[in-house]
Design an enzyme around this catalytic site. Structure first.
Site, PDB file in Angstrom:
ATOM      1  N   ASP A 225      -2.203  -5.516  -0.788  1.00 36.75           N
ATOM      2  CA  ASP A 225      -2.093  -4.417  -1.743  1.00 36.75           C
ATOM      3  C   ASP A 225      -3.409  -4.218  -2.498  1.00 36.75           C
ATOM      4  OD1 ASP A 225       0.023  -2.702  -3.240  1.00 36.75           O
ATOM      5  OD2 ASP A 225      -1.098  -3.679  -4.845  1.00 36.75           O
ATOM      6  N   GLU A 275      -4.755  -2.451   2.322  1.00 43.02           N
ATOM      7  CA  GLU A 275      -4.608  -1.133   1.690  1.00 43.02           C
ATOM      8  C   GLU A 275      -5.938  -0.839   1.001  1.00 43.02           C
ATOM      9  OE1 GLU A 275      -2.082   1.382  -1.631  1.00 43.02           O
ATOM     10  OE2 GLU A 275      -2.692  -0.671  -2.033  1.00 43.02           O
TER      11      GLU A 275
HETATM   12  C1  GLC Z   1      -0.405  -0.165  -4.206  1.00 42.78           C
HETATM   13  C2  GLC Z   1       1.061   0.013  -3.869  1.00 42.78           C
HETATM   14  C3  GLC Z   1       1.715   0.782  -4.966  1.00 42.78           C
HETATM   15  C4  GLC Z   1       1.594  -0.002  -6.255  1.00 42.78           C
HETATM   16  C5  GLC Z   1       0.140  -0.343  -6.550  1.00 42.78           C
HETATM   17  C6  GLC Z   1       0.029  -1.417  -7.603  1.00 42.78           C
HETATM   18  O1  GLC Z   1      -1.105   1.019  -4.207  1.00 42.78           O
HETATM   19  O2  GLC Z   1       1.185   0.632  -2.617  1.00 42.78           O
HETATM   20  O3  GLC Z   1       3.059   1.065  -4.705  1.00 42.78           O
HETATM   21  O4  GLC Z   1       2.118   0.735  -7.323  1.00 42.78           O
HETATM   22  O5  GLC Z   1      -0.534  -0.850  -5.421  1.00 42.78           O
HETATM   23  O6  GLC Z   1       0.431  -2.645  -7.084  1.00 42.78           O
END
Ligand code: GLC
Length: 548
Positions: A225, A275
């Site tokens: 993440d 991500e």
């Molecule tokens: C990422 C996740 C999202 C979350 C954020 C903070 O972007 O996909 O859903 O709110 O991180 O953890």
């Protein structure tokens, strides 16, 4: 060229045997399960692990290679589980650790791999580390976070004016044990998500241990993440255009992923998937160097407009950047953070970005659905791996009618946009809500029109989105060309994307304003919509066999 995976056909399902040597992540179809909204087994209106176990046949019928599970750990749910209180357990709302282990085993038995979501940038304010840090300004745990005195004579101004990732401020002031105002702590998201200090060796050790914890339980991959945010400039400078950003993509982050890669390489066939929201392609590609992550989500593709020129440029940009470092591309149309693509593609403005809030602008769902069907054939035939967000295979659209008092997403208060609309529980059976999702009240309301979008209603209907996804994923498994690296563009008219994969496979997507002739071909394998005689209508895609 990669060796073709061992493929075995059993009745109408196609099962890929799990092999220890297979670099499966390079061309897998990975299905994102958002556990709160997949299926509820106990009637509390919240999806859970036993609900997923009971519906694994849906995923094996679909033919996906892996599941990516959004966070399922104990959490106060200030950000739907992305505020983790304990990475080595399961939230009681979702089940137990034993249940999670059973799910991994059962998924593997169906030929489906498991990816879990790890959130390294921040933890929950209810995590033991943070509770200790907050309770005592002298506690050693304080060093694991970003506690700083405020600015101004009384320290009542935040240490920086940084704007948070959800909008809003990024610091919260603490209270000392004697009741006086204390230091501030940093949170790039909500105050319930304090940022960790990645300069501290204990943070690094802890996360390497968490990776091992899940790999030891047979998990095949980790989704990371907010992977580019971990490090912060210790001088806390202001954000200034054209200067090094104080918390986006600092170079130190790569040491962490090299260490994580060493951990994952000590197990057979494990994958790290980042991500990484990053417009600069070369900076993005740094995360995919051979000793770092195996793959990262393609948000460039996700945010791309329904426009032939822009889409082709995006595909070229993606393939070029990944080829340069030998990494597999990924193709992502939707996830739990963005407006569902049936809705996006049904708007006049078809791009997506958090900055440009299009909520409530007119949507032509029929048009969006037609384009989403074509986009499925595109994303499932480009070279690399493809991500399917739960419900996309059912053609679900964004629920833009969630009453404000039922919204749960913390982004809404900060940005006026809610991600709840793409997180609505799945419709399984029946003619009315809760459509077999739960025996209770679903945690978010489902549109009544989803009665035509249930798994039950679509199964066996050759024109349904579900059967399109099933057919496409099944065909993808056995099409030799789709397991070879690269693609070749075919000369096609303006507004048409056409390419070959391997010797005898082609995909054609008509994004022009009129029906077009198909290139020479031997047979039609699959279409996203009916052909117009021998012509390919607007917003329609086709898979072709181009040689006998
Ligand atoms: C990422 C996740 C999202 C979350 C954020 C903070 O972007 O996909 O859903 O709110 O991180 O953890």
């Amino acid at each position: 060229m990669r060796p073709k995976p061992h493929v075995e056909t059993i009745r109408k399902q196609v099962i890929v045997a799990i092999s220890d040597q297979d670099p499966w992540w390079r061309d897998a179809v990975i299905y994102q399960v958002y556990p709160r909204s997949f299926a509820d087994s106990d009637g509390d209106g919240i999806g859970d692990i036993d609900g997923i176990r009971a519906h694994l046949d849906h995923l094996s019928d679909l033919g996906v290679d892996a599941i990516w599970m959004s966070p399922w750990y104990p959490s106060p749910m200030a950000d739907a589980g992305y505020d983790v209180a304990d990475f080595r357990d399961i939230d009681p709302a979702f089940g137990t650790l034993a249940g999670a282990e059973a799910l991994v085993t059962e998924a593997h038995a169906q030929g489906i791999r498991m990816i879990v979501d790890i959130v390294p940038n921040h933890i929950s304010s209810e995590h033991l580390w943070f509770k200790k840090a907050l309770a005592d300004p002298e506690a050693p745990e304080r060093e694991l976070f970003w506690f700083r005195p405020g600015r101004g004579p009384d320290g009542d101004q935040m240490p920086t004016d940084w704007v948070g990732e959800f909008g809003g401020t990024t610091w919260t002031r603490t209270t000392n044990p004697d009741g006086t105002p204390g230091d501030w702590y940093l949170h790039l998201f909500t105050p319930e998500q304090p940022d960790l200090n990645w300069d501290h060796p204990a943070v690094r050790e802890e996360f390497e241990d968490i990776l091992r914890f899940w790999f030891d339980r047979g998990v095949d991959g980790i989704r990371i993440d907010s992977a580019a945010l971990l490090f912060k400039d210790r001088d806390l400078p202001a954000v200034v255009d054209g200067q090094r950003h104080p918390f986006h993509d600092l170079d130190e982050v790569h040491d962490v992923y090299r260490a994580w890669r060493r951990v994952s390489d000590s197990y057979p066939s494990r994958a790290l998937i980042g991500e990484v929201w990053m417009p600069e392609v070369d900076r993005f590609a740094n995360y995919l160097r051979p000793d770092e992550l195996h793959a990262a989500f393609n948000f460039d593709f996700l945010g791309c407009a329904w426009d032939p020129q822009l889409m082709r440029e995006c595909i070229d940009r993606t393939l070029h950047a990944h080829a340069a470092i030998g990494a597999p591309a990924t193709w992502v149309l939707s996830n739990h953070d963005v407006t569902r693509h049936v809705t996006r593609y049904g708007r006049t403005e078809t791009t997506f970005s958090f900055e440009n809030n299009l909520d409530g602008t007119p949507v032509d769902l029929e048009l969006g659905t037609r384009r989403a069907r074509a986009a499925a054939l595109l994303s499932l035939s480009l070279p690399g791996s493809t991500y399917v967000y739960q419900g996309e295979e059912l053609g679900l659209w964004e629920n833009e009618n969630i009453p404000v008092d039922q919204m749960q997403d913390p982004m809404y208060a900060r940005r006026g946009h809610t991600r709840d609309g793409c997180r609505v529980p799945l419709p399984w059976t029946g003619d009315e809500a809760p459509f077999g999702f739960t025996t209770g009240e679903p945690w978010l309301p489902q549109p009544a029109e989803w009665k035509d979008r249930t798994v039950e209603a679509q199964t066996g209907d050759p024109n349904s989105m579900l059967e399109l996804y099933r057919s496409a994923i099944r065909a993808r498994k056995t099409e030799a060309g789709l397991h070879q690296d690269g693609m070749t563009w075919l000369d096609s008219g303006p507004g048409v994307l056409a390419y070959t994969r391997g010797r005898d496979f082609a995909c054609v997507l008509n994004m022009s304003g009129a029906a077009v002739a198909l290139p020479d071909h031997h047979s039609v394998l699959l279409t996203s919509g009916p052909l117009d005689g021998t012509l390919l209508p607007q917003d329609t895609a086709v898979w072709l066999r181009i040689q006998e």
